[in-house]
Write an enzyme that holds these catalytic residues in place. Structure first.
Site, PDB file in Angstrom:
ATOM      1  N   THR A  54       0.844  -1.197   0.000  1.00  0.00           N
ATOM      2  CA  THR A  54       0.000   0.000   0.000  1.00  0.00           C
ATOM      3  C   THR A  54       0.882   1.251   0.000  1.00  0.00           C
ATOM      4  OG1 THR A  54      -1.757  -1.181   1.158  1.00  0.00           O
ATOM      5  CG2 THR A  54      -1.836   1.231   1.241  1.00  0.00           C
ATOM      6  N   ASN A  98      -5.546 -10.382  -6.862  1.00  0.00           N
ATOM      7  CA  ASN A  98      -5.616 -11.033  -5.556  1.00  0.00           C
ATOM      8  C   ASN A  98      -6.922 -11.792  -5.343  1.00  0.00           C
ATOM      9  OD1 ASN A  98      -6.117  -8.075  -5.647  1.00  0.00           O
ATOM     10  ND2 ASN A  98      -7.069  -8.426  -3.660  1.00  0.00           N
ATOM     11  N   GLN A 141       1.029 -10.186  -5.640  1.00  0.00           N
ATOM     12  CA  GLN A 141       0.585 -11.585  -5.605  1.00  0.00           C
ATOM     13  C   GLN A 141       1.512 -12.539  -6.371  1.00  0.00           C
ATOM     14  OE1 GLN A 141      -1.660 -13.067  -3.811  1.00  0.00           O
ATOM     15  NE2 GLN A 141      -2.681 -11.277  -2.924  1.00  0.00           N
ATOM     16  N   SER A 196       5.383  -7.348  -1.480  1.00  0.00           N
ATOM     17  CA  SER A 196       5.120  -7.199  -0.050  1.00  0.00           C
ATOM     18  C   SER A 196       5.472  -8.494   0.671  1.00  0.00           C
ATOM     19  CB  SER A 196       3.637  -6.874   0.151  1.00  0.00           C
ATOM     20  OG  SER A 196       3.343  -6.706   1.515  1.00  0.00           O
ATOM     21  N   ALA A 197       6.244  -8.400   1.758  1.00  0.00           N
ATOM     22  CA  ALA A 197       6.756  -9.595   2.434  1.00  0.00           C
ATOM     23  C   ALA A 197       5.646 -10.512   2.955  1.00  0.00           C
ATOM     24  CB  ALA A 197       7.685  -9.190   3.585  1.00  0.00           C
ATOM     25  N   HIS A 198       4.551  -9.928   3.476  1.00  0.00           N
ATOM     26  CA  HIS A 198       3.563 -10.786   4.149  1.00  0.00           C
ATOM     27  C   HIS A 198       2.702 -11.589   3.183  1.00  0.00           C
ATOM     28  CE1 HIS A 198      -0.523  -8.785   3.921  1.00  0.00           C
ATOM     29  NE2 HIS A 198       0.217  -7.766   3.527  1.00  0.00           N
ATOM     30  N   THR A 240      13.484   5.457  10.115  1.00  0.00           N
ATOM     31  CA  THR A 240      14.409   4.395  10.518  1.00  0.00           C
ATOM     32  C   THR A 240      14.009   3.074   9.871  1.00  0.00           C
ATOM     33  OG1 THR A 240      14.804   5.511  12.610  1.00  0.00           O
ATOM     34  CG2 THR A 240      15.344   3.159  12.521  1.00  0.00           C
ATOM     35  N   CYS A 263     -15.955  -5.903   3.246  1.00  0.00           N
ATOM     36  CA  CYS A 263     -16.724  -5.293   4.329  1.00  0.00           C
ATOM     37  C   CYS A 263     -15.875  -4.274   5.068  1.00  0.00           C
ATOM     38  CB  CYS A 263     -17.276  -6.336   5.282  1.00  0.00           C
ATOM     39  SG  CYS A 263     -16.222  -7.763   5.471  1.00  0.00           S
TER      40      CYS A 263
HETATM   41  C1  LIG Z   1      -2.195  -7.366  -0.364  1.00  0.00           C
HETATM   42  C2  LIG Z   1      -2.147  -6.564  -1.612  1.00  0.00           C
HETATM   43  C3  LIG Z   1      -1.840  -5.185  -1.587  1.00  0.00           C
HETATM   44  C4  LIG Z   1      -1.580  -4.445  -0.295  1.00  0.00           C
HETATM   45  O1  LIG Z   1      -0.346  -4.850   0.248  1.00  0.00           O
HETATM   46  P1  LIG Z   1       0.046  -4.511   1.768  1.00  0.00           P
HETATM   47  O2  LIG Z   1       1.490  -4.884   1.839  1.00  0.00           O
HETATM   48  O3  LIG Z   1      -0.829  -5.358   2.632  1.00  0.00           O
HETATM   49  O4  LIG Z   1      -0.178  -3.052   1.975  1.00  0.00           O
HETATM   50  C5  LIG Z   1      -1.794  -4.518  -2.787  1.00  0.00           C
HETATM   51  N1  LIG Z   1      -2.017  -5.141  -3.952  1.00  0.00           N
HETATM   52  C6  LIG Z   1      -2.302  -6.462  -4.025  1.00  0.00           C
HETATM   53  C7  LIG Z   1      -2.527  -7.103  -5.350  1.00  0.00           C
HETATM   54  C8  LIG Z   1      -2.379  -7.208  -2.856  1.00  0.00           C
HETATM   55  O5  LIG Z   1      -2.673  -8.505  -2.921  1.00  0.00           O
END
Ligand SMILES: *Cc1c(COP(=O)(O)O)cnc(C)c1O
Length: 379
Positions: free
Chosen positions: A76, A155, A183, A203-205, A244, A329
């Protein structure tokens, strides 16, 4: 008490941290806690070197130079940095941007903000499979188009966009393209030069790393992309993202990239076999229908429409199943998925859709049990 026995099929929302990633991160919360920007002592310089080694790993993973990677707080933030940053830096050249109806809310919301500020946004439709029309895109490009924004894979549906084809058309017009590749890692190849993009985020998560850490690729040559930063301060990350550095997060992201690169084929083929199993159970005899392109799709994602049902009510009866519905939601009133609506589904169909997203820990037994639970309810 959280239900730890639930069958988790929501990996596109987030993934658990891989134990190897966690082990790599742990020392950086305690012994190796120093600030990566502290150059006056060995403790800080040691961390600085580890960060640069991580930057090398992430750059190798994406096929770019270390100087082209900026660490951020996730996709994001990268999306805001890239789109707002390009808009501010190039506004004297033009104020037109192009994107698609199926993009992530982060992209669509940022575009809306820019529209309020006087930029012009063209939001293109997709077909029933969720795919864009390259000819329509070509015809939408203008002399004042400064940026195109296209996700690599969706996603909600897993549909994979023809990013290479779109980036070639974009560059014929001397314009820039940003790709939200969040993704992709671990499920498909993500190489900035194969894709031909100028900016890209991960994004790492979403790839078995920690939450709140990501990377933004910004091309430095052919063309050299410039950005006006949205976060000002100590001038970290080449002045593009002050603050940081999240050292444990960055170490975790790099380890996650290493693992995604090495276990790629093994994981994707195994996961796609399990997805096939799930779809065999849930889409025979008109029980359910897959939303989106079957051909151009991530190996782990299955978005299924069960005609006549209400997905949120189905899931209330299945507390042991962690999947996601075709609605968002974020507000009190659930809204039908903008992605499914863009693909021509009506509200009722969107609310009748369920997204299953599989991951590395998904087992054959879990898939069989999940399918059973749903079939029981649909009877
Ligand atoms: C999860 C996701 C995001 C947001 O990523 P965050 O690291 O959670 O902010 C943006 N774009 C796609 C396609 C995602 O799947």
């Amino acid at each position: 008490m959280p239900d730890t026995t639930a069958i988790y099929l929501d990996y596109n929302a987030t993934t658990p941290v891989d134990p190897v990633v966690l082990q790599a991160m742990l020392p950086y919360f305690s012994d190796l806690f120093a600030n990566a920007s502290s150059r006056s002592h060995v403790m800080g310089r040691t961390i600085g070197e580890k960060i640069e080694a991580s930057r090398r790993t992430v750059a190798d993973f994406l096929g770019c130079e270390t100087s082209e990677i900026v660490f951020t707080g996730g996709s994001t933030e990268s999306i805001n940095t890239a789109i707002k940053g390009v808009a501010a830096a190039y506004k004297s050249r033009g104020q037109h941007l192009i994107t698609w109806d199926t993009e992530h809310k982060a992209v669509l919301d940022v575009c809306e903000k820019l529209a309020e500020a006087g930029f012009e946004i063209t939001q293109l439709p997709v077909d029933r499979e969720g795919l864009p029309d390259p000819v329509l895109y070509r015809n939408s490009l203008r002399k004042d188009t400064i940026l195109t924004i296209m996700m690599l894979a969706n996603n909600e549906t897993g549909v994979i966009n023809p990013v290479r084809e779109i980036s070639e058309i974009c560059h014929e017009h001397n314009s820039l393209i940003f790709c939200d590749a969040t993704q992709g890692p671990g499920k498909m190849q993500v190489n900035v030069n194969d894709l031909g993009v100028d900016l890209l985020c991960i994004s790492a998560h979403k790839m078995y790393g920690p939450k709140g850490t990501g990377a933004l690729f910004i091309r430095r040559k052919n063309p050299r992309v410039t950005l006006i930063p949205i976060i000002d301060g100590g001038g970290h990350e080449n002045g593009l993202r002050s603050g940081t550095l999240n050292v444990p997060g960055i170490i975790g992201l790099a380890k996650a990239c290493e693992i995604a690169a090495s276990g790629y084929w093994e994981n994707t083929s195994g996961i796609s076999a399990l997805r096939t199993l799930l779809e065999q159970q849930l889409t025979t005899n008109g029980i359910g229908y897959v939303n989106g392109s079957i051909k151009n799709r991530l190996p782990n994602t299955s978005n299924i429409l069960f005609p006549g049902i209400k997905a949120d009510q189905l899931l209330i009866k299945l507390p042991g199943l962690a999947v996601s519905t075709g609605s968002a939601c974020s507000s009190a009133l659930p809204e039908p998925s903008h992605v499914l609506k863009a693909m021509g589904r009506n509200n009722e169909e969107a609310f009748a859709s369920v997204r299953f997203s599989l991951g590395k820990e998904t087992t054959r037994e879990q898939i069989a049990a999940a399918a059973d639970m749903i079939l029981q309810q649909l009877k």
